[in-house]
Enzyme design. Structure first.
Site, PDB file in Angstrom:
ATOM      1  N   GLY A 135     -14.857  -6.231  14.231  1.00 34.31           N
ATOM      2  CA  GLY A 135     -13.698  -7.055  14.570  1.00 34.31           C
ATOM      3  C   GLY A 135     -12.587  -6.962  13.535  1.00 34.31           C
ATOM      4  O   GLY A 135     -12.633  -7.656  12.513  1.00 34.31           O
ATOM      5  N   GLU A 369      -8.193   3.063  17.444  1.00 31.34           N
ATOM      6  CA  GLU A 369      -8.388   3.802  16.185  1.00 31.34           C
ATOM      7  C   GLU A 369      -7.081   4.368  15.653  1.00 31.34           C
ATOM      8  O   GLU A 369      -7.045   5.472  15.102  1.00 31.34           O
ATOM      9  CB  GLU A 369      -9.405   4.932  16.377  1.00 31.34           C
ATOM     10  CG  GLU A 369     -10.825   4.445  16.438  1.00 31.34           C
ATOM     11  CD  GLU A 369     -11.251   3.784  15.134  1.00 31.34           C
ATOM     12  OE1 GLU A 369     -10.502   3.851  14.148  1.00 31.34           O
ATOM     13  OE2 GLU A 369     -12.345   3.183  15.121  1.00 31.34           O
TER      14      GLU A 369
HETATM   15  P1  TGC Z   1      -1.823   0.800   3.130  1.00 27.81           P
HETATM   16  O1  TGC Z   1      -1.096   0.145   1.995  1.00 27.81           O
HETATM   17  O2  TGC Z   1      -1.318   2.110   3.621  1.00 27.81           O
HETATM   18  O3  TGC Z   1      -3.364   0.988   2.766  1.00 27.81           O
HETATM   19  C1  TGC Z   1      -4.112   0.020   2.053  1.00 27.81           C
HETATM   20  C2  TGC Z   1      -5.140   0.776   1.210  1.00 27.81           C
HETATM   21  O4  TGC Z   1      -6.017   1.482   2.082  1.00 27.81           O
HETATM   22  C3  TGC Z   1      -5.950   2.911   1.861  1.00 27.81           C
HETATM   23  N1  TGC Z   1      -6.004   3.548   3.176  1.00 27.81           N
HETATM   24  C4  TGC Z   1      -7.100   4.158   3.653  1.00 27.81           C
HETATM   25  N2  TGC Z   1      -8.296   4.407   3.100  1.00 27.81           N
HETATM   26  C5  TGC Z   1      -9.213   5.065   3.843  1.00 27.81           C
HETATM   27  N3  TGC Z   1      -8.984   5.453   5.108  1.00 27.81           N
HETATM   28  C6  TGC Z   1      -7.790   5.218   5.705  1.00 27.81           C
HETATM   29  N4  TGC Z   1      -7.575   5.605   6.966  1.00 27.81           N
HETATM   30  C7  TGC Z   1      -6.788   4.535   4.971  1.00 27.81           C
HETATM   31  N5  TGC Z   1      -5.518   4.143   5.247  1.00 27.81           N
HETATM   32  C8  TGC Z   1      -5.066   3.537   4.140  1.00 27.81           C
HETATM   33  C9  TGC Z   1      -4.624   3.108   1.163  1.00 27.81           C
HETATM   34  O5  TGC Z   1      -4.645   4.280   0.370  1.00 27.81           O
HETATM   35  C10 TGC Z   1      -4.521   1.858   0.324  1.00 27.81           C
HETATM   36  O6  TGC Z   1      -5.390   2.018  -0.782  1.00 27.81           O
HETATM   37  P2  TGC Z   1      -5.061   1.338  -2.212  1.00 27.81           P
HETATM   38  O7  TGC Z   1      -6.105   1.892  -3.128  1.00 27.81           O
HETATM   39  O8  TGC Z   1      -3.657   1.781  -2.528  1.00 27.81           O
HETATM   40  O9  TGC Z   1      -5.158  -0.133  -2.001  1.00 27.81           O
HETATM   41  O10 TGC Z   1      -1.926  -0.269   4.298  1.00 27.81           O
HETATM   42  P3  TGC Z   1      -0.866  -0.705   5.386  1.00 27.81           P
HETATM   43  O11 TGC Z   1      -1.055  -2.156   5.645  1.00 27.81           O
HETATM   44  O12 TGC Z   1       0.522  -0.260   4.982  1.00 27.81           O
HETATM   45  O13 TGC Z   1      -1.348   0.069   6.701  1.00 27.81           O
HETATM   46  C11 TGC Z   1      -1.111   1.392   6.942  1.00 27.81           C
HETATM   47  C12 TGC Z   1      -1.552   1.780   8.383  1.00 27.81           C
HETATM   48  C13 TGC Z   1      -0.468   1.428   9.382  1.00 27.81           C
HETATM   49  C14 TGC Z   1      -1.706   3.286   8.365  1.00 27.81           C
HETATM   50  C15 TGC Z   1      -2.889   1.099   8.773  1.00 27.81           C
HETATM   51  O14 TGC Z   1      -2.702  -0.244   8.912  1.00 27.81           O
HETATM   52  C16 TGC Z   1      -3.479   1.625  10.073  1.00 27.81           C
HETATM   53  O15 TGC Z   1      -4.213   2.598  10.043  1.00 27.81           O
HETATM   54  N6  TGC Z   1      -3.198   0.972  11.242  1.00 27.81           N
HETATM   55  C17 TGC Z   1      -3.888   1.291  12.498  1.00 27.81           C
HETATM   56  C18 TGC Z   1      -4.938   0.252  12.792  1.00 27.81           C
HETATM   57  C19 TGC Z   1      -6.127   0.813  13.539  1.00 27.81           C
HETATM   58  O16 TGC Z   1      -6.364   2.005  13.595  1.00 27.81           O
HETATM   59  N7  TGC Z   1      -6.938  -0.065  14.084  1.00 27.81           N
HETATM   60  C20 TGC Z   1      -8.191   0.336  14.699  1.00 27.81           C
HETATM   61  C21 TGC Z   1      -9.093  -0.847  14.950  1.00 27.81           C
HETATM   62  S1  TGC Z   1     -10.767  -0.421  15.272  1.00 27.81           S
HETATM   63  C22 TGC Z   1     -10.778   0.338  16.742  1.00 27.81           C
HETATM   64  O17 TGC Z   1      -9.783   0.604  17.338  1.00 27.81           O
HETATM   65  C23 TGC Z   1     -12.136   0.691  17.259  1.00 27.81           C
HETATM   66  S2  TGC Z   1     -12.079   1.460  18.785  1.00 27.81           S
HETATM   67  C24 TGC Z   1     -13.707   1.747  19.175  1.00 27.81           C
HETATM   68  C25 TGC Z   1     -14.125   3.157  18.921  1.00 27.81           C
HETATM   69  O18 TGC Z   1     -13.889   3.707  17.854  1.00 27.81           O
HETATM   70  O19 TGC Z   1     -14.713   3.758  19.801  1.00 27.81           O
HETATM   71  P1  FAD Z   2       0.522  -2.640  19.053  1.00 27.91           P
HETATM   72  O1  FAD Z   2       0.225  -2.561  17.608  1.00 27.91           O
HETATM   73  O2  FAD Z   2       1.179  -3.875  19.577  1.00 27.91           O
HETATM   74  O3  FAD Z   2       1.412  -1.380  19.464  1.00 27.91           O
HETATM   75  C1  FAD Z   2       2.234  -1.354  20.662  1.00 27.91           C
HETATM   76  C2  FAD Z   2       3.065  -0.072  20.631  1.00 27.91           C
HETATM   77  O4  FAD Z   2       3.906  -0.097  19.466  1.00 27.91           O
HETATM   78  C3  FAD Z   2       2.206   1.198  20.494  1.00 27.91           C
HETATM   79  O5  FAD Z   2       2.784   2.227  21.266  1.00 27.91           O
HETATM   80  C4  FAD Z   2       2.336   1.534  19.042  1.00 27.91           C
HETATM   81  O6  FAD Z   2       2.153   2.904  18.768  1.00 27.91           O
HETATM   82  C5  FAD Z   2       3.755   1.119  18.756  1.00 27.91           C
HETATM   83  N1  FAD Z   2       4.002   0.884  17.339  1.00 27.91           N
HETATM   84  C6  FAD Z   2       3.251   0.150  16.472  1.00 27.91           C
HETATM   85  N2  FAD Z   2       3.783   0.204  15.237  1.00 27.91           N
HETATM   86  C7  FAD Z   2       4.871   0.986  15.322  1.00 27.91           C
HETATM   87  C8  FAD Z   2       5.844   1.429  14.378  1.00 27.91           C
HETATM   88  N3  FAD Z   2       5.769   1.083  13.082  1.00 27.91           N
HETATM   89  N4  FAD Z   2       6.847   2.228  14.811  1.00 27.91           N
HETATM   90  C9  FAD Z   2       6.920   2.592  16.117  1.00 27.91           C
HETATM   91  N5  FAD Z   2       6.038   2.208  17.063  1.00 27.91           N
HETATM   92  C10 FAD Z   2       5.022   1.422  16.657  1.00 27.91           C
HETATM   93  N6  FAD Z   2     -10.092  -2.932  17.680  1.00 27.91           N
HETATM   94  C11 FAD Z   2     -11.105  -3.323  16.839  1.00 27.91           C
HETATM   95  O7  FAD Z   2     -10.848  -3.897  15.783  1.00 27.91           O
HETATM   96  N7  FAD Z   2     -12.410  -3.090  17.172  1.00 27.91           N
HETATM   97  C12 FAD Z   2     -12.774  -2.473  18.325  1.00 27.91           C
HETATM   98  O8  FAD Z   2     -13.967  -2.266  18.575  1.00 27.91           O
HETATM   99  C13 FAD Z   2     -11.736  -2.074  19.222  1.00 27.91           C
HETATM  100  N8  FAD Z   2     -12.064  -1.516  20.427  1.00 27.91           N
HETATM  101  C14 FAD Z   2     -11.088  -1.281  21.347  1.00 27.91           C
HETATM  102  C15 FAD Z   2     -11.424  -0.908  22.648  1.00 27.91           C
HETATM  103  C16 FAD Z   2     -10.438  -0.736  23.605  1.00 27.91           C
HETATM  104  C17 FAD Z   2     -10.837  -0.415  25.014  1.00 27.91           C
HETATM  105  C18 FAD Z   2      -9.067  -0.865  23.250  1.00 27.91           C
HETATM  106  C19 FAD Z   2      -7.975  -0.637  24.280  1.00 27.91           C
HETATM  107  C20 FAD Z   2      -8.712  -1.241  21.973  1.00 27.91           C
HETATM  108  C21 FAD Z   2      -9.714  -1.479  21.005  1.00 27.91           C
HETATM  109  N9  FAD Z   2      -9.387  -1.954  19.730  1.00 27.91           N
HETATM  110  C22 FAD Z   2     -10.390  -2.323  18.853  1.00 27.91           C
HETATM  111  C23 FAD Z   2      -8.002  -2.284  19.400  1.00 27.91           C
HETATM  112  C24 FAD Z   2      -7.137  -1.086  19.039  1.00 27.91           C
HETATM  113  O9  FAD Z   2      -7.453  -0.574  17.789  1.00 27.91           O
HETATM  114  C25 FAD Z   2      -5.667  -1.536  19.104  1.00 27.91           C
HETATM  115  O10 FAD Z   2      -5.370  -1.734  20.471  1.00 27.91           O
HETATM  116  C26 FAD Z   2      -4.716  -0.542  18.480  1.00 27.91           C
HETATM  117  O11 FAD Z   2      -4.891  -0.505  17.080  1.00 27.91           O
HETATM  118  C27 FAD Z   2      -3.244  -0.862  18.800  1.00 27.91           C
HETATM  119  O12 FAD Z   2      -2.950  -2.203  18.583  1.00 27.91           O
HETATM  120  P2  FAD Z   2      -2.196  -3.060  19.735  1.00 27.91           P
HETATM  121  O13 FAD Z   2      -2.940  -2.872  21.009  1.00 27.91           O
HETATM  122  O14 FAD Z   2      -2.029  -4.428  19.209  1.00 27.91           O
HETATM  123  O15 FAD Z   2      -0.780  -2.351  19.910  1.00 27.91           O
END
Ligand code: TGC
Ligand code: FAD
Length: 390
Positions: A135, A369
């Site tokens: 989460g 992701e």
């Molecule tokens: P930022 O200041 O860039 O980073 C904080 C610290 O973290 C380090 N870092 C990482 N380390 C390892 N792996 C990565 N991918 C990392 N990205 C950043 C960074 O070097 C820094 O380290 P330190 O030592 O300087 O403290 O943080 P920010 O708040 O500016 O965020 C940057 C950003 C936008 C890239 C990050 O927030 C991001 O990746 N956003 C996307 C969120 C996301 O991917 N959510 C996924 C949720 S889970 C999910 O979707 C599961 S789906 C189910 C499935 O997988 O099947």
């Molecule tokens: P938003 O962040 O609101 O983004 C909306 C749009 O804005 C997107 O097109 C995005 O690319 C764009 N955008 C965002 N930032 C910028 C920027 N700086 N500049 C320009 N455009 C931007 N999360 C978990 O933690 N655990 C899970 O197990 C998990 N499983 C998932 C399973 C499913 C089926 C789905 C659909 C999502 C899941 N997620 C999970 C959540 C997923 O990681 C988020 O949906 C994803 O990170 C995007 O966040 P959001 O949906 O809030 O979109």
């Protein structure tokens, strides 16, 4: 070309060891026998094939890279990638199940957990006896998890957790949830939350037209009491959950290669037998242009995944390199699934065929992701040195 002989135009298989090929082929055969025949019905019903979870555990599909001493299979990065490829050849939702269990639940316990936590949870997660979820995302904070509102505060030897998580894979069916929340100093902490705890609930999010075989849930935390023994002691700051994402994104970069191979296979088989204006659809130049593009893009994606895997094994893989592969390969797979669907005509919109289902699923994979745009920004940052997130 048959289902077991994917198009491997550049003999990428020659880059794999005997053990890696054995893992790939065993996984492929199991998925073909057990998952493929039932996937269409589960997708239509919006259900996960729960009865197969123990088998998935026995096959070593849950946490394959976790060391054997904790119940994992101790496989290398490429073998793990090939497992993701073979599961996602069937369905992205099934691969999600394995990704979350292995990369987002077992990995943080292995990386940030105490020895007691590793011994207590990892072996049971590896067999599928217990299920976990991760989460991080909240209703108002998906791409920017650093803004999270979930809070944890100390109360004697316990912690009290309050907050909401959204879009959490497996939430409703989980025994434990890895929950990320900020403490009074604004530092992100990670917890292993027992899903039976008072104040915890995980209602399912229904009505999805994507990833229908995967359970997606909200997590509600209303004053949930968690003992200090269930805090991940080595996790501190946003970097910890982001490290978990790197693991899951790695698996996705491989997984979607499987989905795209399945779509190419279907498009080639179908167009070779579909007669249009007295000749097979595969014999038209417009069709072959589509097929040639698919074969080229899949070959490039395979090579990216392979190289990423070897860098991971060498310990040199950077998160921005994972972003490049996740971004490229997911978009590639989505484009191929959509294009394959067009070649199937009206049949392409039915669940008798697979490309349409893959295309629907891959819309989620493009978003979770890290969205395609977030990985674009990560790459832009890496190459120019200028962050452009806000
Ligand atoms: P930022 O200041 O860039 O980073 C904080 C610290 O973290 C380090 N870092 C990482 N380390 C390892 N792996 C990565 N991918 C990392 N990205 C950043 C960074 O070097 C820094 O380290 P330190 O030592 O300087 O403290 O943080 P920010 O708040 O500016 O965020 C940057 C950003 C936008 C890239 C990050 O927030 C991001 O990746 N956003 C996307 C969120 C996301 O991917 N959510 C996924 C949720 S889970 C999910 O979707 C599961 S789906 C189910 C499935 O997988 O099947
Ligand atoms: P938003 O962040 O609101 O983004 C909306 C749009 O804005 C997107 O097109 C995005 O690319 C764009 N955008 C965002 N930032 C910028 C920027 N700086 N500049 C320009 N455009 C931007 N999360 C978990 O933690 N655990 C899970 O197990 C998990 N499983 C998932 C399973 C499913 C089926 C789905 C659909 C999502 C899941 N997620 C999970 C959540 C997923 O990681 C988020 O949906 C994803 O990170 C995007 O966040 P959001 O949906 O809030 O979109």
């Amino acid at each position: 070309m048959n289902r077991f002989q994917e198009l491997d135009f550049y003999n990428v298989s020659d880059l794999f060891s005997e053990e890696e090929i054995m893992v790939r082929d065993q996984t492929r055969a199991w998925c073909e026998d057990h998952l493929m025949p039932i996937i269409g019905q589960h997708w239509e019903d919006g259900t996960f094939p729960n009865h197969l979870i123990p088998e998935m555990g026995k096959m070593g599909l849950l946490g394959p890279a976790i060391p054997e001493e904790y119940g994992g299979a101790g496989l290398n990065a490429v073998a793990y990638g090939l497992i993701c490829q073979e599961i996602e050849r069937v369905d992205s939702g099934l691969r999600s199940f394995a990704s979350v269990q292995g990369s987002l639940v077992m990995y943080p316990i292995l990386e940030f957990g105490s020895e007691e936590q590793k011994k207590e949870y990892l072996p049971r997660l590896a067999t599928g006896e217990i299920i976990g979820c991760f989460g991080l995302t909240e209703p108002d904070f998906g791409s920017d998890p650093g803004g999270m509102r979930s809070r944890c505060r100390r109360d004697g030897s316990d912690w009290i957790l309050d907050g909401r998580k959204m879009w959490i894979t497996n939430g409703t069916v989980s025994d434990i949830a890895i929950v990320w929340a900020k403490d009074d100093d604004g530092v992100v902490q990670g917890f292993i939350v027992d899903s039976h705890s008072d104040g915890f609930s995980a209602p399912e999010q229904k009505h999805k037209w994507s990833l229908r075989c995967s359970v997606t849930s909200e997590l509600v935390l209303d004053g949930v009491r968690v003992p200090e023994a269930n805090r991940l002691p080595k996790a501190s700051g946003l970097k910890s959950p982001l490290m978990c994402l790197t693991q899951a994104r790695y698996g996705i970069a491989w997984g979607v290669v499987g989905a795209s191979q399945a779509c190419l296979f279907e498009a080639v088989s179908y167009t070779k037998q579909r007669m249009i204006f007295d000749k097979p659809l595969a014999g038209y130049q417009l069709t072959q242009a589509k097929i040639a593009d698919m074969a080229s893009e899949i070959t490039k994606a395979q090579l990216l995944a392979w190289r990423l895997g070897r860098m991971k094994e060498a310990g040199t893989m950077r998160p921005d390199q994972v972003s490049l592969a996740k971004r490229n390969n997911v978009k590639m797979a989505l484009d191929i699934a959509r294009e394959a669907r067009t070649l199937l005509g009206a049949n392409g919109i039915t669940l008798e065929y697979h490309s349409g289902r893959h295309a629907c699923n891959l819309e989620t994979v493009l978003t979770y992701e890290g969205t395609h745009e977030i990985h674009t920004l990560i790459l832009g940052h890496a190459v120019t040195g200028i962050p452009a997130y806000k």
